[in-house]
Design a protein around this motif. Structure first.
Motif, PDB file in Angstrom:
ATOM      1  N   ASN A  10       0.808  -1.223   0.000  1.00  0.00           N
ATOM      2  CA  ASN A  10       0.000   0.000   0.000  1.00  0.00           C
ATOM      3  C   ASN A  10       0.841   1.271   0.000  1.00  0.00           C
ATOM      4  O   ASN A  10       0.286   2.360   0.012  1.00  0.00           O
ATOM      5  N   VAL A  11       2.156   1.120   0.028  1.00  0.00           N
ATOM      6  CA  VAL A  11       3.033   2.293   0.098  1.00  0.00           C
ATOM      7  C   VAL A  11       4.014   2.220  -1.071  1.00  0.00           C
ATOM      8  O   VAL A  11       4.644   1.182  -1.289  1.00  0.00           O
ATOM      9  N   ARG A  12       4.139   3.328  -1.799  1.00  0.00           N
ATOM     10  CA  ARG A  12       5.098   3.331  -2.911  1.00  0.00           C
ATOM     11  C   ARG A  12       6.524   3.373  -2.370  1.00  0.00           C
ATOM     12  O   ARG A  12       6.813   4.151  -1.451  1.00  0.00           O
ATOM     13  N   LEU A  13       7.392   2.562  -2.965  1.00  0.00           N
ATOM     14  CA  LEU A  13       8.786   2.514  -2.529  1.00  0.00           C
ATOM     15  C   LEU A  13       9.687   2.985  -3.670  1.00  0.00           C
ATOM     16  O   LEU A  13       9.437   2.675  -4.843  1.00  0.00           O
ATOM     17  N   ALA A  14      10.706   3.736  -3.290  1.00  0.00           N
ATOM     18  CA  ALA A  14      11.689   4.194  -4.286  1.00  0.00           C
ATOM     19  C   ALA A  14      13.063   4.158  -3.620  1.00  0.00           C
ATOM     20  O   ALA A  14      13.165   4.090  -2.395  1.00  0.00           O
ATOM     21  N   ARG A  15      14.112   4.189  -4.423  1.00  0.00           N
ATOM     22  CA  ARG A  15      15.463   4.222  -3.843  1.00  0.00           C
ATOM     23  C   ARG A  15      16.337   5.183  -4.630  1.00  0.00           C
ATOM     24  O   ARG A  15      16.122   5.401  -5.829  1.00  0.00           O
ATOM     25  N   ILE A  16      17.301   5.749  -3.922  1.00  0.00           N
ATOM     26  CA  ILE A  16      18.172   6.743  -4.540  1.00  0.00           C
ATOM     27  C   ILE A  16      19.516   6.723  -3.810  1.00  0.00           C
ATOM     28  O   ILE A  16      19.563   6.437  -2.603  1.00  0.00           O
ATOM     29  N   ASP A  17      20.604   7.025  -4.513  1.00  0.00           N
ATOM     30  CA  ASP A  17      21.903   7.148  -3.840  1.00  0.00           C
ATOM     31  C   ASP A  17      21.938   8.475  -3.095  1.00  0.00           C
ATOM     32  O   ASP A  17      21.374   9.474  -3.567  1.00  0.00           O
ATOM     33  N   ALA A  18      22.681   8.511  -1.988  1.00  0.00           N
ATOM     34  CA  ALA A  18      22.773   9.754  -1.201  1.00  0.00           C
ATOM     35  C   ALA A  18      23.297  10.898  -2.065  1.00  0.00           C
ATOM     36  O   ALA A  18      22.853  12.042  -1.958  1.00  0.00           O
ATOM     37  N   ILE A  19      24.200  10.548  -2.971  1.00  0.00           N
ATOM     38  CA  ILE A  19      24.819  11.578  -3.811  1.00  0.00           C
ATOM     39  C   ILE A  19      23.823  12.222  -4.770  1.00  0.00           C
ATOM     40  O   ILE A  19      24.004  13.355  -5.227  1.00  0.00           O
ATOM     41  N   ASP A  20      22.729  11.499  -5.037  1.00  0.00           N
ATOM     42  CA  ASP A  20      21.696  12.022  -5.944  1.00  0.00           C
ATOM     43  C   ASP A  20      20.535  12.669  -5.190  1.00  0.00           C
ATOM     44  O   ASP A  20      19.530  13.064  -5.805  1.00  0.00           O
ATOM     45  N   PHE A  21      20.644  12.768  -3.871  1.00  0.00           N
ATOM     46  CA  PHE A  21      19.525  13.317  -3.094  1.00  0.00           C
ATOM     47  C   PHE A  21      19.200  14.755  -3.506  1.00  0.00           C
ATOM     48  O   PHE A  21      18.051  15.175  -3.454  1.00  0.00           O
ATOM     49  N   ASP A  22      20.227  15.493  -3.954  1.00  0.00           N
ATOM     50  CA  ASP A  22      20.015  16.865  -4.422  1.00  0.00           C
ATOM     51  C   ASP A  22      19.042  16.909  -5.603  1.00  0.00           C
ATOM     52  O   ASP A  22      18.285  17.864  -5.758  1.00  0.00           O
ATOM     53  N   GLU A  23      19.108  15.883  -6.458  1.00  0.00           N
ATOM     54  CA  GLU A  23      18.177  15.826  -7.608  1.00  0.00           C
ATOM     55  C   GLU A  23      16.750  15.651  -7.113  1.00  0.00           C
ATOM     56  O   GLU A  23      15.815  16.259  -7.635  1.00  0.00           O
ATOM     57  N   PHE A  24      16.607  14.808  -6.097  1.00  0.00           N
ATOM     58  CA  PHE A  24      15.274  14.622  -5.491  1.00  0.00           C
ATOM     59  C   PHE A  24      14.813  15.949  -4.911  1.00  0.00           C
ATOM     60  O   PHE A  24      13.683  16.386  -5.133  1.00  0.00           O
ATOM     61  N   LYS A  25      15.709  16.606  -4.200  1.00  0.00           N
ATOM     62  CA  LYS A  25      15.373  17.891  -3.559  1.00  0.00           C
ATOM     63  C   LYS A  25      14.947  18.924  -4.610  1.00  0.00           C
ATOM     64  O   LYS A  25      13.973  19.651  -4.420  1.00  0.00           O
ATOM     65  N   ALA A  26      15.673  18.972  -5.730  1.00  0.00           N
ATOM     66  CA  ALA A  26      15.356  19.956  -6.774  1.00  0.00           C
ATOM     67  C   ALA A  26      13.974  19.686  -7.378  1.00  0.00           C
ATOM     68  O   ALA A  26      13.256  20.615  -7.755  1.00  0.00           O
ATOM     69  N   ALA A  27      13.602  18.415  -7.447  1.00  0.00           N
ATOM     70  CA  ALA A  27      12.301  18.068  -8.056  1.00  0.00           C
ATOM     71  C   ALA A  27      11.155  18.184  -7.061  1.00  0.00           C
ATOM     72  O   ALA A  27       9.983  18.222  -7.453  1.00  0.00           O
ATOM     73  N   PHE A  28      11.482  18.240  -5.769  1.00  0.00           N
ATOM     74  CA  PHE A  28      10.451  18.198  -4.725  1.00  0.00           C
ATOM     75  C   PHE A  28       9.930  19.614  -4.449  1.00  0.00           C
ATOM     76  O   PHE A  28      10.713  20.507  -4.104  1.00  0.00           O
ATOM     77  N   PRO A  29       8.624  19.825  -4.559  1.00  0.00           N
ATOM     78  CA  PRO A  29       8.094  21.182  -4.413  1.00  0.00           C
ATOM     79  C   PRO A  29       7.918  21.627  -2.958  1.00  0.00           C
ATOM     80  O   PRO A  29       7.414  22.723  -2.713  1.00  0.00           O
ATOM     81  N   GLY A  30       8.310  20.820  -1.995  1.00  0.00           N
ATOM     82  CA  GLY A  30       8.079  21.169  -0.592  1.00  0.00           C
ATOM     83  C   GLY A  30       9.361  21.377   0.182  1.00  0.00           C
ATOM     84  O   GLY A  30      10.399  21.734  -0.377  1.00  0.00           O
ATOM     85  N   ARG A  31       9.293  21.140   1.493  1.00  0.00           N
ATOM     86  CA  ARG A  31      10.441  21.356   2.368  1.00  0.00           C
ATOM     87  C   ARG A  31      10.910  20.025   2.970  1.00  0.00           C
ATOM     88  O   ARG A  31      10.132  19.059   3.049  1.00  0.00           O
ATOM     89  N   ILE A  32      12.145  20.030   3.408  1.00  0.00           N
ATOM     90  CA  ILE A  32      12.726  18.793   3.947  1.00  0.00           C
ATOM     91  C   ILE A  32      13.052  18.998   5.426  1.00  0.00           C
ATOM     92  O   ILE A  32      13.779  19.927   5.792  1.00  0.00           O
ATOM     93  N   ALA A  33      12.493  18.131   6.267  1.00  0.00           N
ATOM     94  CA  ALA A  33      12.821  18.159   7.701  1.00  0.00           C
ATOM     95  C   ALA A  33      13.697  16.953   8.000  1.00  0.00           C
ATOM     96  O   ALA A  33      13.271  15.802   7.812  1.00  0.00           O
ATOM     97  N   GLY A  34      14.907  17.206   8.437  1.00  0.00           N
ATOM     98  CA  GLY A  34      15.782  16.110   8.862  1.00  0.00           C
ATOM     99  C   GLY A  34      15.685  15.981  10.373  1.00  0.00           C
ATOM    100  O   GLY A  34      15.594  16.993  11.079  1.00  0.00           O
ATOM    101  N   THR A  35      15.672  14.746  10.873  1.00  0.00           N
ATOM    102  CA  THR A  35      15.668  14.577  12.330  1.00  0.00           C
ATOM    103  C   THR A  35      17.096  14.320  12.762  1.00  0.00           C
ATOM    104  O   THR A  35      17.816  13.524  12.151  1.00  0.00           O
TER     105      THR A  35
END
Ligand code: SAM
Length: 290
Positions: A182-207
């Motif tokens: 019931n939950v979509r799963l995806a994977r990405i390398d840490a080095i590519d996280f910036d690409e995810f961030k650039a495509a993401f229209p919201g904000r990122i909260a790190g704990t």
């Protein structure tokens, strides 16, 4: 294994040494799951839900004594018509496949589903939407529990960042209690996280244990959010911490240095989604986010 377009076979198997049993049993190993793109899920209820929701099963395996079970026979007939192999087996065979005594009487072998992380990022545009991102999660029980919790709060996806434990291992799938379907799963390398961030229209909260923001002080309802959780041993590495818009902390009393990863994720998710979860509904704001 059988072609998807052909109707599935029906086979009776009693020997644990049968090559089909060996092949399915081999899915306990990650290298075989990766090579085949398959995984095992246990239980009739799960198999029914998965098949009704577009998951493709290579095999549906059940104990011979279940052969008269009306609902199971209907599910098996539909699955067979869609190309699934139906295996009627001894309970010993089920135990070998499930690697436990007292196995469930029905087991499905399903095709894994992986989503494109950038598509997930781009489609998370609604305020209040939450994507859970996990940095190098190691423990299958933690991962399964997080997938289950993400499902419970209506999070839109779980993104695995870097080398993570396999969500399709039997232990992780068991811990999801069905939410893996019931939950979509995806994977990405840490080095590519910036690409995810650039495509993401919201904000990122790190704990982060050193985070300067109390997690309760943010109004999460006004944006889509990505919740980024750190590895069980090492926490978030700087490359990921620097990608965050806020580094939040969950205040604690007592002597514990930190919370368990799955618990911390649960605390965060229920805070982030609090205005979207209402009494008397299991899926508020129209169900699954997209
Ligand atoms: N030794 C690790 C460290 O220094 O970060 C502890 C990691 S903790 C077991 C696993 C993850 O859960 C952390 O990386 C963080 O994402 C989250 N976490 C646990 N307790 C937290 C807290 N009190 N505040 C914020 N995040 C927390």
């Amino acid at each position: 294994m059988s072609a998807q377009t052909q109707a599935g076979r029906v086979k009776e198997i009693t020997a644990t040494s049968n090559p089909i049993v060996k092949e399915i049993k081999g899915l306990a190993l990650k290298k075989n799951r990766d090579a085949e793109g398959l995984f095992i899920a246990e239980g009739l209820q799960l198999a029914t839900f998965a098949l009704e929701n577009g998951w493709r099963a290579r095999s549906l395996i059940y104990a011979k004594r279940m052969a008269g079970h009306e609902h199971l026979m209907q599910v098996a007939a539909k699955a067979r018509a869609a190309g699934t192999d139906i295996l009627e087996v001894s309970e010993k065979v089920l135990g070998v496949i499930a690697r436990r005594d007292n196995p469930q009487m029905v087991i499905g072998v399903f095709e894994q589903q992986w989503h494109d992380p950038l598509t997930i990022a781009k489609s998370a545009g609604k305020p209040g939407n939450v994507i859970v991102a996990l940095d190098r999660v190691r423990d299958p029980g933690n991962l399964g529990t997080i997938i289950r919790t993400a499902d419970a709060v209506g999070a839109s996806a779980v993104l695995l960042v870097g080398e993570c434990t396999d969500p399709y291992s039997m232990e992780a799938v068991r811990a999801t209690m069905g939410s893996v379907f019931n939950v979509r799963l995806a994977r990405i390398d840490a080095i590519d996280f910036d690409e995810f961030k650039a495509a993401f229209p919201g904000r990122i909260a790190g704990t982060h244990l050193g985070g300067s923001v109390d997690y309760r002080s943010i109004a999460y309802g006004s944006d889509p959010w990505c919740l980024l959780m750190g590895n069980e041993q090492q926490g978030l590495p700087s490359i990921l911490a620097e990608a965050c818009d806020s580094l939040v902390h969950i205040p604690m009393a007592g002597r514990a240095e930190s919370l368990n990863l799955a618990i911390a994720t649960g605390v965060m998710l229920f805070e982030m989604r609090r205005y979207h979860l209402t009494m008397g509904e299991t899926a508020s704001d129209g169900g699954k986010q997209v």
